[in-house]
Design a protein around this motif. Structure first.
Motif, short mmCIF file in Angstrom:
data_model
loop_
_atom_site.label_atom_id
_atom_site.label_comp_id
_atom_site.label_asym_id
_atom_site.label_seq_id
_atom_site.Cartn_x
_atom_site.Cartn_y
_atom_site.Cartn_z
N ALA A 36 0.96 -1.15 0.03
CA ALA A 36 0.06 -0.10 0.01
C ALA A 36 0.87 1.22 -0.13
N GLN A 37 1.94 1.18 0.66
CA GLN A 37 2.97 2.32 0.92
C GLN A 37 3.61 2.60 -0.68
N LEU A 38 3.90 1.61 -1.22
CA LEU A 38 4.45 1.91 -2.67
C LEU A 38 3.08 2.17 -3.59
N GLN A 59 9.57 -3.17 -5.30
CA GLN A 59 8.41 -4.30 -5.58
C GLN A 59 8.78 -5.54 -5.70
N GLN A 60 10.34 -5.54 -5.94
CA GLN A 60 11.05 -6.94 -5.97
C GLN A 60 11.09 -7.49 -4.48
N ALA A 61 11.52 -6.57 -3.81
CA ALA A 61 11.65 -6.79 -2.46
C ALA A 61 10.45 -7.16 -1.71
N ILE A 62 9.33 -6.60 -2.02
CA ILE A 62 7.98 -6.95 -1.32
C ILE A 62 7.69 -8.33 -1.70
N ALA A 63 7.93 -8.53 -3.13
CA ALA A 63 7.52 -9.89 -3.62
C ALA A 63 8.29 -10.90 -3.12
N ALA A 64 9.69 -10.63 -2.80
CA ALA A 64 10.59 -11.61 -1.93
C ALA A 64 10.14 -12.10 -0.55
N ARG A 82 13.35 -1.03 3.68
CA ARG A 82 14.30 0.04 3.17
C ARG A 82 14.09 0.33 2.00
N ARG A 83 13.94 -0.53 0.88
CA ARG A 83 13.61 -0.50 -0.67
C ARG A 83 12.46 0.70 -0.84
N VAL A 84 11.39 0.46 0.05
CA VAL A 84 10.46 1.22 -0.24
C VAL A 84 10.80 2.99 0.06
N GLU A 85 11.37 2.80 1.43
CA GLU A 85 11.73 4.15 1.86
C GLU A 85 12.63 4.71 0.99
#
Length: 297
Positions: A36-38, A59-64, A82-85
């Motif tokens: 949701a944040q992304l 997106q890839q980090a969330i999927a992982a 961290r990736r989203v931030e």
């Protein structure tokens, strides 16, 4: 094993499977929050098109994270967060840079417009000064013609005075003074400076430079002395006759240097050097007299 026991085991297994299905199908709260944040970043009209590479990594980090095993979950959650931030921060930095570039461009345009306005004002001022100089030149020409007419009149008067009485001689003297006055007016107009005080004596017209025409104890002309020299140079280019400079100083060397400095200023102003003689006077200069310029035959 009896058929009844086998049937009971099968029913128990099925119940365990169906009980486990809701737990497996339940959405991951951290994954949903980060997603949701992304999504909010991607839907932002000013930021969504920025930091594309960072958004892809997030997106890839969330999927992982969604696929991570329990032992890997903590690291995967930290990395996804961290990736989203980073995606959000990078988008904001890029937006700020874009805004800064826009402001820099706007500032350059404003400076260019200000320069154009300054140039326009400078052109207007130059035109005003040109017209002013033209008017002054026309006025100087008018005075010059008046002086020539007066000089012609003086010549005629001189011819008549050769046969006239003492009264006629007095009239000639007045004409000469009038001619000198016109010449002084013309010189002051042309030079833009004021002539020093003058008087008529038997030796000719005497201009007196006050003490402040020279720096105290120095031979060089001061600012006011330079102005007086500029006006005298303009006058001497109109008036005829020789020029004698006398200067005073605490000693003969200083007096001679002061006379030479005034002579150099007159020559620089256009007076022929051959017309000028200099002499040093014994005695200190006073507040009312530091040098004299005598114009005569």
């Amino acid at each position: 094993m009896s058929a009844t026991m086998k049937k009971g085991l099968a029913v128990g297994f099925c119940l365990a499977v169906f009980a486990a299905v809701p737990a497996l199908a339940a959405p991951d709260a951290d994954v949903a929050r980060l997603q949701a944040q992304l999504a909010a970043l991607q839907g932002d009209p000013s930021l969504g098109r920025l930091a594309v590479y960072e958004q892809m990594e997030a997106q890839q980090a969330i999927a992982a994270l969604d696929k991570a095993r329990r032992a890997e979950r903590a690291d995967a959650l930290y990395l996804a967060g961290r990736r989203v931030e980073i995606a959000e921060l990078t988008a904001r930095v890029q937006a700020a840079r874009s805004e800064l570039s826009r402001l820099d461009l706007q500032r350059s345009e404003l400076l260019l417009e200000a320069s154009r306005r300054d140039a326009a004002r400078a052109r207007q001022e130059n035109e005003r000064l040109r017209l002013q100089a033209q008017i002054q030149a026309e006025e100087a020409e008018r005075l010059r013609l008046a002086a020539e007419a007066e000089a012609q009149l003086r010549t005629e008067v001189e011819e008549a005075l050769g046969k006239a009485t003492g009264r006629q001689a007095s009239q000639l003297s007045a004409a000469r003074r009038k001619e000198a006055e016109l010449a002084r007016q013309e010189a002051e107009l042309v030079s833009g400076k004021k002539l020093p005080a003058a008087r008529f004596e038997g030796q000719g017209e005497v201009f007196t430079l006050p003490g402040n025409a020279y720096a105290s104890g120095k031979s060089g002309l001061s600012g006011s002395g330079g102005d007086a020299a500029a006006a005298l140079a303009a006058y001497l280019q109109i008036a005829k006759g020789g020029v004698r400079i006398s200067a005073w100083g605490d000693d003969g060397k200083l007096a001679q240097a002061r006379a030479a400095a005034l002579r150099e200023a007159l020559v620089a102003g256009g007076v022929a050097a051959s017309r000028i003689r200099v002499e040093a006077k014994r005695g200190a200069a006073t507040g009312t007299r530091a040098a004299e310029v005598v114009v005569g035959p």
